[in-house]
Design a protein around this motif. Structure first.
Motif, PDB file in Angstrom:
ATOM      1  N   MET A  49      51.752 113.449 -19.136  1.00 33.78           N
ATOM      2  CA  MET A  49      52.419 112.033 -19.594  1.00 33.78           C
ATOM      3  C   MET A  49      53.751 112.261 -20.188  1.00 33.78           C
ATOM      4  N   CYS A  50      53.356 112.895 -21.401  1.00 33.76           N
ATOM      5  CA  CYS A  50      54.501 113.088 -22.330  1.00 33.76           C
ATOM      6  C   CYS A  50      55.756 113.846 -21.857  1.00 33.76           C
ATOM      7  N   ARG A  51      55.278 114.935 -21.032  1.00 32.97           N
ATOM      8  CA  ARG A  51      56.407 115.498 -20.536  1.00 32.97           C
ATOM      9  C   ARG A  51      57.277 114.747 -19.480  1.00 32.97           C
ATOM     10  N   ARG A  52      56.726 113.875 -18.640  1.00 34.42           N
ATOM     11  CA  ARG A  52      57.327 112.963 -17.761  1.00 34.42           C
ATOM     12  C   ARG A  52      58.211 111.866 -18.560  1.00 34.42           C
ATOM     13  N   TRP A  53      57.331 111.410 -19.666  1.00 35.87           N
ATOM     14  CA  TRP A  53      58.202 110.635 -20.343  1.00 35.87           C
ATOM     15  C   TRP A  53      59.733 110.874 -21.237  1.00 35.87           C
ATOM     16  N   ARG A  54      59.461 112.246 -21.554  1.00 36.38           N
ATOM     17  CA  ARG A  54      60.579 112.852 -21.889  1.00 36.38           C
ATOM     18  C   ARG A  54      61.765 113.031 -21.018  1.00 36.38           C
ATOM     19  N   GLU A  55      61.296 113.100 -19.847  1.00 33.87           N
ATOM     20  CA  GLU A  55      62.285 113.183 -18.671  1.00 33.87           C
ATOM     21  C   GLU A  55      63.171 111.899 -18.295  1.00 33.87           C
ATOM     22  N   LEU A  56      62.487 110.627 -18.802  1.00 34.74           N
ATOM     23  CA  LEU A  56      63.066 109.294 -18.476  1.00 34.74           C
ATOM     24  C   LEU A  56      64.599 109.408 -18.646  1.00 34.74           C
TER      25      LEU A  56
END
Length: 285
Positions: free
Chosen positions: A114-121
């Protein structure tokens, strides 16, 4: 950052103020401890902000006195054993598995994934931090591009007390100098907002009563920039961090993290070395 609740039990609130989306964790009675329900609610909120063409900047905040005290390891709403529709990866459902197979699958999804995906928003994200920003709270602040901290904010990753080498989203050596990161982890001590600013982990420290105002001022200023320019700039800096080893470093430490869980399961009362909320508080976490 007030907004009407969409549902009384919703752990995350969403509000749009012109070009700024404000996403607020809303479990103040538990210092915004992150259970799976909150994690997936955050994911939905970030998708909503990403899909809204009117939104240029996202602010992440916590209701009440604290930003987030970390992962939920003991509130009445703890739901780590329950299945959820997976969004961040292709690992199987953890809820009907045991041991490392279960824990690795779940944490690959709700923590690191989840954190990796949110970093790429592809829109700038600003963390608005007051009070406790501990362990899993650090992960949420660190995926944001900027951090505005209130004077009463403090930061800590005390999980070495569990025999675990830091939280799953192991950004420590990139958000602060390596020797500072080692001291931060070795001691488990709290780092106050001023020290966090000195080592470059936060962008601004503001009076506690002005946190919302100052964060929104910065968000609206950034929102004046062209959307594509912001997205490409964010991508450029993130790529530079990855070239410096951020992505592969996290993969490596994630393995060590789970080695520690497995070691605890064999030698201690449980995978957290018998540390619950009460014991962590007694230890100064």
């Amino acid at each position: 950052m007030s907004a009407a609740r969409t549902a009384s039990k919703d752990p995350v609130r969403y509000e749009r103020l012109g070009p700024v989306a404000v996403v607020t964790m809303d479990r103040p009675d538990y210092r915004n401890a992150q259970n799976s329900a909150m994690t997936y609610a955050l994911d939905r909120a970030f998708y909503r902000a990403a899909d809204d063409d009117e939104v240029k900047v996202v602010v992440l905040a916590g209701a009440g006195r604290h930003f987030s005290a970390g992962h939920d390891i003991g509130t009445p709403g703890r739901d780590a054993h329950l299945p959820f529709d997976r969004r961040a990866g292709l690992w199987w459902d953890h809820s009907d598995k045991q041991g490392a197979e279960s824990r690795f699958a779940r944490e690959s999804e709700v923590y690191l994934g989840m954190c990796r995906r949110w970093r790429e928003l592809p829109k700038p994200m600003i963390a608005s931090v007051q009070g406790a920003c501990v362990a899993g709270g650090l992960m949420l602040a660190w995926v944001c591009d900027l951090i505005v901290a209130a004077e009463d904010a403090f930061f800590a990753d005390p999980v070495v007390r569990m025999g675990i080498p830091g939280v799953e989203y192991f950004a420590h050596p990139w958000v602060m100098p390596p020797r500072v990161a080692k001291e931060f982890l070795y001691t488990g001590d709290r780092m106050d907002a001023r020290r966090a600013y000195e080592v470059g982990m936060v962008n601004r420290v503001v009076p506690t009563g002005e946190l919302t105002e100052k964060t929104l001022e910065l968000a609206h200023r950034i929102a004046e920039m062209p959307r594509m320019g912001l997205a490409l700039t964010k991508r450029a800096v993130n790529q530079a961090e990855d070239l410096q080893g951020l992505h592969t470093g996290m993969d490596s430490v994630f393995g060590l993290h789970h080695l520690a869980h497995a070691h605890n399961a064999e030698t201690a009362p449980d995978a957290l070395a018998g540390m619950d909320i009460r014991k962590m508080k007694a230890a100064g976490a």
